[in-house]
Enzyme design. Sequence first.
Site, short mmCIF file in Angstrom:
data_model
loop_
_atom_site.label_atom_id
_atom_site.label_comp_id
_atom_site.label_asym_id
_atom_site.label_seq_id
_atom_site.Cartn_x
_atom_site.Cartn_y
_atom_site.Cartn_z
N GLY A 111 0.83 -0.99 -0.25
CA GLY A 111 0.41 0.22 -0.10
C GLY A 111 0.72 1.46 -0.12
N HIS A 112 1.85 1.14 0.85
CA HIS A 112 2.85 2.68 1.05
C HIS A 112 3.19 2.41 -0.69
CE1 HIS A 112 2.36 1.94 5.02
NE2 HIS A 112 1.87 2.46 5.45
N GLN A 165 -0.44 11.22 17.53
CA GLN A 165 -1.39 10.58 17.17
C GLN A 165 -1.84 9.19 17.50
OE1 GLN A 165 0.48 10.38 13.22
NE2 GLN A 165 -0.94 8.59 13.18
N SER A 193 -0.03 -1.67 8.52
CA SER A 193 0.97 -2.20 9.05
C SER A 193 0.60 -3.33 9.91
CB SER A 193 1.57 -1.34 9.75
OG SER A 193 2.38 -0.28 8.52
P1 AMP Z 1 0.41 5.14 7.76
O1 AMP Z 1 1.69 4.39 7.27
O2 AMP Z 1 -0.65 3.35 8.24
O3 AMP Z 1 0.14 5.90 8.94
O4 AMP Z 1 0.12 4.89 6.30
C1 AMP Z 1 0.79 5.74 5.73
C2 AMP Z 1 0.00 5.88 4.16
O5 AMP Z 1 -0.51 5.37 3.56
C3 AMP Z 1 -1.50 6.69 4.98
O6 AMP Z 1 -1.60 7.75 3.80
C4 AMP Z 1 -2.20 5.37 4.15
O7 AMP Z 1 -3.83 5.99 3.65
C5 AMP Z 1 -1.59 4.72 3.23
N1 AMP Z 1 -1.73 3.15 3.00
C6 AMP Z 1 -1.99 2.54 4.32
N2 AMP Z 1 -2.23 1.40 4.48
C7 AMP Z 1 -3.11 1.63 2.49
C8 AMP Z 1 -3.42 0.87 1.58
N3 AMP Z 1 -4.01 -0.49 2.08
N4 AMP Z 1 -3.67 1.63 0.23
C9 AMP Z 1 -3.00 2.79 0.17
N5 AMP Z 1 -2.36 3.61 0.89
C10 AMP Z 1 -2.53 2.95 2.61
#
Ligand code: AMP
Length: 288
Positions: free
Chosen positions: A38-39, A63, A191
């Site tokens: 996703g990232h 957060q 994650s």
């Molecule tokens: P995080 O590390 O969880 O804070 O996520 C960092 C960025 O990655 C945020 O903009 C999330 O929305 C995006 N993100 C996390 N999981 C996914 C996913 N499965 N598909 C698309 N973007 C994602």
Amino acid sequence: MPIAVVDTVAELRDLTGGVRAQGSSVGFVPTMGFLHDGHASLIRAAAAETDFVIVSIFVNPLQFGEGEDLDAYPRDLERDCEIAAAAGADVIFAPNVGEMYPNYPAELDVTLAAGSLAKSMEGEFRPTHFDGVVTVVAKLFNIVGPCRAYFGEKDFQQLAIVTRMTQDLSFPVVIVGMPIVREANGLALSSRNKYLSSDEFDAASVLYRSLYNAAVTIENGERNRDTIRDQILHSIAVEALVSTPDYVEIVDSSTLEPAGQELKGNLRILLAAQVGQARLLDNIATTA
Ligand code: AMP
């Protein structure tokens, strides 16, 4: 060549200043690390659309609420560097907490407050969460400077709030929203999926399945909001390993206003549920 990792604000400012001075554009992907595909999809989009891509990795204590998983949050900088580099990142910004919040654990004296978009859904269950998000994103935007910043629709409410913050406070940043990347069983990559046992991983697929079936039901003509919510709740209730969702909301996709009893327009259905140790979010677009 291994990707450069920068851990000070001053160094990152120098680097991005130099990039912009050469007339190159900057792409920015803020994350909390433990990167997955996703990232990587955000990084690939940034690399396709901008000249120089920064990925930040910072588990932002602001957060996380009391009793949440701040200490347990998975971390693996070495693996993150490989994933980010393979997806096209140019530099990783991985500050420690002291670099971002020099007086930590003392509270910041000046912070941002997310407004009305942050009151419902995640905001109801994590009351300080979005204030922490907008504060860290504002700091990161001030550090990175003018850029295109990529966020996932996975955190749909966060994307709406960050978009609004950027407009309201005139940050020189273009916010780009990207679609949700999923496992083969439909589970949204996160994650926090690392916390799931293999049985929980299988069971968690009910979240997307129930959203998908609800979207299809709406697109086939069902217009009653409560019927749709009940359909989702019933299908999730079948999975013993998945808790009753904290919320299942159907909202207008641009304002996040709750839909009326009679569904109409461009909608987003959002939910959050606990599966084992992981609190999972998911959402889907639909049109009535
Ligand atoms: P995080 O590390 O969880 O804070 O996520 C960092 C960025 O990655 C945020 O903009 C999330 O929305 C995006 N993100 C996390 N999981 C996914 C996913 N499965 N598909 C698309 N973007 C994602």
